[in-house]
Design a protein around this motif. Structure first.
Motif, PDB file in Angstrom:
ATOM      1  N   ILE A 284      39.457  42.125  33.060  1.00 25.45           N
ATOM      2  CA  ILE A 284      38.852  40.672  32.751  1.00 25.45           C
ATOM      3  C   ILE A 284      39.268  39.707  34.059  1.00 25.45           C
ATOM      4  O   ILE A 284      40.499  39.616  34.186  1.00 25.45           O
ATOM      5  N   VAL A 285      38.382  39.281  34.624  1.00 29.70           N
ATOM      6  CA  VAL A 285      38.780  38.582  35.915  1.00 29.70           C
ATOM      7  C   VAL A 285      38.185  37.087  35.923  1.00 29.70           C
ATOM      8  O   VAL A 285      36.808  36.996  35.542  1.00 29.70           O
ATOM      9  N   LEU A 286      38.816  36.075  35.735  1.00 28.38           N
ATOM     10  CA  LEU A 286      38.390  34.745  35.712  1.00 28.38           C
ATOM     11  C   LEU A 286      38.828  34.013  37.218  1.00 28.38           C
ATOM     12  O   LEU A 286      40.003  34.040  37.437  1.00 28.38           O
ATOM     13  N   LYS A 287      37.847  33.619  37.958  1.00 26.50           N
ATOM     14  CA  LYS A 287      38.104  33.038  39.367  1.00 26.50           C
ATOM     15  C   LYS A 287      38.443  31.510  39.014  1.00 26.50           C
ATOM     16  O   LYS A 287      37.612  30.906  38.607  1.00 26.50           O
ATOM     17  N   ALA A 288      39.377  31.238  40.186  1.00 30.33           N
ATOM     18  CA  ALA A 288      39.475  29.505  40.013  1.00 30.33           C
ATOM     19  C   ALA A 288      38.662  28.966  41.291  1.00 30.33           C
ATOM     20  O   ALA A 288      39.059  29.537  42.354  1.00 30.33           O
ATOM     21  N   GLU A 289      37.694  28.567  41.106  1.00 32.91           N
ATOM     22  CA  GLU A 289      36.626  28.063  42.218  1.00 32.91           C
ATOM     23  C   GLU A 289      36.991  26.767  42.789  1.00 32.91           C
ATOM     24  O   GLU A 289      37.218  25.862  42.059  1.00 32.91           O
ATOM     25  N   PRO A 290      36.925  26.525  44.045  1.00 33.60           N
ATOM     26  CA  PRO A 290      37.135  25.040  44.572  1.00 33.60           C
ATOM     27  C   PRO A 290      36.070  24.127  44.077  1.00 33.60           C
ATOM     28  O   PRO A 290      34.987  24.587  43.789  1.00 33.60           O
ATOM     29  N   THR A 291      36.173  22.756  44.193  1.00 36.42           N
ATOM     30  CA  THR A 291      35.114  21.978  43.602  1.00 36.42           C
ATOM     31  C   THR A 291      34.078  21.699  44.697  1.00 36.42           C
ATOM     32  O   THR A 291      34.336  21.891  45.671  1.00 36.42           O
ATOM     33  N   LYS A 292      32.967  21.114  44.194  1.00 35.51           N
ATOM     34  CA  LYS A 292      32.156  20.892  45.315  1.00 35.51           C
ATOM     35  C   LYS A 292      32.348  19.754  46.218  1.00 35.51           C
ATOM     36  O   LYS A 292      32.231  20.095  47.730  1.00 35.51           O
ATOM     37  N   GLU A 293      33.134  18.849  45.829  1.00 37.68           N
ATOM     38  CA  GLU A 293      33.946  18.048  46.676  1.00 37.68           C
ATOM     39  C   GLU A 293      34.746  18.567  48.157  1.00 37.68           C
ATOM     40  O   GLU A 293      34.614  18.211  49.018  1.00 37.68           O
ATOM     41  N   GLU A 294      35.421  19.570  47.510  1.00 42.87           N
ATOM     42  CA  GLU A 294      36.155  20.255  48.594  1.00 42.87           C
ATOM     43  C   GLU A 294      35.434  21.222  49.294  1.00 42.87           C
ATOM     44  O   GLU A 294      35.526  21.178  50.912  1.00 42.87           O
ATOM     45  N   ASN A 295      34.391  21.868  49.007  1.00 46.18           N
ATOM     46  CA  ASN A 295      33.358  22.704  49.707  1.00 46.18           C
ATOM     47  C   ASN A 295      32.757  21.735  50.761  1.00 46.18           C
ATOM     48  O   ASN A 295      32.664  22.148  51.885  1.00 46.18           O
ATOM     49  N   ASP A 296      32.408  20.556  50.293  1.00 48.54           N
ATOM     50  CA  ASP A 296      31.698  19.568  51.244  1.00 48.54           C
ATOM     51  C   ASP A 296      32.663  18.995  52.422  1.00 48.54           C
ATOM     52  O   ASP A 296      32.263  18.885  53.482  1.00 48.54           O
TER      53      ASP A 296
ATOM     54  N   TYR B  53      42.668  34.826  37.828  1.00 46.89           N
ATOM     55  CA  TYR B  53      43.548  35.396  36.810  1.00 46.89           C
ATOM     56  C   TYR B  53      42.822  36.529  36.284  1.00 46.89           C
ATOM     57  O   TYR B  53      41.709  36.573  36.048  1.00 46.89           O
ATOM     58  N   LYS B  54      43.895  37.597  35.884  1.00 42.21           N
ATOM     59  CA  LYS B  54      43.406  38.725  35.342  1.00 42.21           C
ATOM     60  C   LYS B  54      44.182  39.297  34.131  1.00 42.21           C
ATOM     61  O   LYS B  54      45.049  39.128  33.871  1.00 42.21           O
ATOM     62  N   VAL B  55      43.583  40.106  33.351  1.00 41.22           N
ATOM     63  CA  VAL B  55      44.237  40.986  32.319  1.00 41.22           C
ATOM     64  C   VAL B  55      43.694  42.487  32.166  1.00 41.22           C
ATOM     65  O   VAL B  55      42.561  42.507  32.609  1.00 41.22           O
ATOM     66  N   ILE B  56      44.404  43.335  32.100  1.00 45.06           N
ATOM     67  CA  ILE B  56      44.314  44.600  32.237  1.00 45.06           C
ATOM     68  C   ILE B  56      44.306  45.405  30.660  1.00 45.06           C
ATOM     69  O   ILE B  56      45.139  45.008  30.010  1.00 45.06           O
ATOM     70  N   PHE B  57      43.261  45.855  30.615  1.00 46.40           N
ATOM     71  CA  PHE B  57      43.081  46.684  29.043  1.00 46.40           C
ATOM     72  C   PHE B  57      43.198  48.236  29.372  1.00 46.40           C
ATOM     73  O   PHE B  57      42.592  48.769  30.097  1.00 46.40           O
ATOM     74  N   VAL B  58      44.133  48.833  28.787  1.00 47.50           N
ATOM     75  CA  VAL B  58      44.249  50.242  28.818  1.00 47.50           C
ATOM     76  C   VAL B  58      43.371  50.968  27.760  1.00 47.50           C
ATOM     77  O   VAL B  58      43.627  50.953  26.569  1.00 47.50           O
ATOM     78  N   LYS B  59      42.134  51.431  28.446  1.00 45.63           N
ATOM     79  CA  LYS B  59      41.318  51.985  27.506  1.00 45.63           C
ATOM     80  C   LYS B  59      41.533  53.459  26.982  1.00 45.63           C
ATOM     81  O   LYS B  59      41.175  53.840  25.719  1.00 45.63           O
ATOM     82  N   ASP B  60      42.078  54.047  27.710  1.00 44.04           N
ATOM     83  CA  ASP B  60      42.610  55.583  27.351  1.00 44.04           C
ATOM     84  C   ASP B  60      43.930  55.789  28.358  1.00 44.04           C
ATOM     85  O   ASP B  60      44.139  55.499  29.477  1.00 44.04           O
TER      86      ASP B  60
END
Length: 459
Positions: A188-200, A390-397
């Motif tokens: 599972i991956v969740l990305k930290a995105e910059p704000t619109k103000e920072e992109n501008d 941020y990530k987390v790994i799941f051992v499926k097998d």
């Protein structure tokens, strides 16, 4: 891949070794005049190729395989024979396939060595572009070989009875392979995105630089001061000459080929960040370009927010209110794994399993002690493009190292039996094709004893 059990090397296992050793062999050829070991069609094997491939085989087999010069030459002749007839048979490989394999190779080497710079140094190239060019040549030939083999064996299959007989034969000879410890993992991956103000802010800054350069300021100096491209201090923003086939991201090439000489693009976004591109010169089908790259900054509170969101998801999974697969589908932001339950694909086998001891070191360290069904700790990661997540790994097998069993490892034994049957078909094909192919052995190898009649023109 089946572990090596004998002194000789199997044809079906040489391609990756062939690919690795080629990098060193290519550069060796640039500084040393080699003797020609053999010519097959229009393909040449040099003395230095044999030495380099021998070394690579022995290293990758951890000393379990030793191979003579004559044996190594025969392996290389087999590959060159396939490559020659792939061209004769008009086998087509796409630039997209080549570029994809090149990028996966660079990613793999980067994981092994720690950085692109270390990869470049290890193989003796000047820069990443030189490495890409040589990788493209090697991968094109490997793709030709693979596709010719597929063409030869496309109608080959094995029955369950053939698998049983194959397994029984190995067992009677006490040659059952050892199946290495393997894992199947998802993320599972969740990305930290910059704000619109920072992109501008970034876009406005690039527009300001563009205006200043158009009014006479030095693009090179602006690149040195402002660009987040790590190579800019050395090249002042220059990317050299690129073509539409160059392995650059689509957005960059589209911008470069839309400009007139001396023109600067509007700011545009790629996976690496925001750019402006200056077209220095049109050179035939190529474009001599420079660029400035700026990456948006991500505030600490945004990183904290992303980590807390990941922690909440994992808490729900552990409490049973959400399955891992549901969490992937609902929350994960990794495009490559989101739609397949988070499963991470092994880039070199294209399968969902990894040999535990052959995983990238950082990934191995996170999951080596975990059991099937376990979750790793949440961890921070950052891509070379500057994405933070941020990530987390799941051992499926997970399976431990063991001697092959017909029931437990049926799919693998089926693959081994099929590979053996295909190899036999390629061997029959080779014996026929040798008779109609130009082959010229160097004097040093005419005394070799080969399995096939490579000496037909030297008798």
């Amino acid at each position: 891949m089946m572990p090596f059990k004998t002194k000789t090397l199997k044809n079906t296992s040489i391609l990756f070794t062939f690919f690795l050793a080629s990098l060193g062999a290519v550069n060796a050829q640039q500084t040393k005049v080699d003797g020609v070991a053999v010519v097959i069609g229009k393909n040449i094997v040099l003395d230095s190729d044999i030495a380099k491939f021998k070394q690579e085989v022995e290293v990758r087999s951890e000393g379990k395989v030793t191979i003579s010069n004559c044996e190594m030459l025969e392996e290389l002749m087999q590959q060159k024979l396939l490559a020659h007839h792939a061209v004769v048979d008009s086998v087509v490989v796409s630039q997209g396939d080549i570029d994809g394999k090149v990028q996966r190779s660079i990613d793999y080497f980067t994981n092994q060595y720690g950085s692109e710079e270390k990869v470049i140094k290890a193989y003796g190239f000047n820069d990443i572009d030189d490495l890409r060019k040589e990788l493209a040549k090697v991968q094109k030939e490997n793709l030709l070989i693979e596709k010719e083999q597929q063409k030869i064996t496309e109608n080959i299959d094995v029955t369950p009875e053939e698998v049983r007989v194959y397994f029984k034969g190995l067992k009677e000879k006490n040659e059952l392979p050892e199946i290495p410890a393997e894992v199947e993992i998802a993320q599972i991956v969740l990305k930290a995105e910059p704000t619109k103000e920072e992109n501008d802010r970034i876009i406005n800054k690039l527009n300001e630089i563009k205006k200043q350069v158009e009014e006479g300021a030095s693009f090179k100096l602006k690149a040195i001061i402002n660009s987040d491209d790590p190579s800019v201090a050395k090249n002042g923003g220059s990317m050299g000459v690129i073509t539409k086939e160059t392995a650059f991201v689509k957005e960059f090439k589209e911008a470069a080929f839309s400009l007139e000489e001396g023109e600067i693009s509007e700011p545009f976004k790629s996976p690496f960040g925001y750019h402006i591109v200056l077209l220095n010169k049109i050179r035939g089908n190529g474009r001599d370009v420079s660029h400035i790259l700026m990456q948006a900054e991500i505030a600490d509170d945004k990183l904290k927010e992303t980590k807390e969101a990941t922690e909440k998801i994992i808490k729900d999974i552990k409490e049973g209110t959400l399955t891992f697969e549901e969490a992937v589908k609902k929350f994960s932001e990794d495009d490559e794994t989101k739609n397949n339950g988070g499963l991470i694909i092994n880039p070199y086998t294209q399968e969902t399993t990894f040999e535990l001891t052959r995983m990238p070191p950082d990934l191995f360290a996170r999951i080596s002690e975990l059991k099937k069904g376990d979750l790793s700790d949440i961890f921070y990661d950052e891509t070379r493009e500057g994405e933070k997540m941020y990530k987390v790994i799941f051992v499926k097998d997970k399976t431990e190292t063991h001697t092959a069993d017909l029931v437990e490892d049926y799919v693998r034994m089926q693959q081994f039996a099929l590979a053996k049957k295909k190899q036999e078909e390629v061997e029959k094909w080779s014996k026929d094709k040798i008779q109609e192919t130009y082959i010229k052995l160097g004097n040093d190898y005419k005394k070799c004893t080969f399995k096939k009649d490579w000496k037909k023109l030297n008798k």
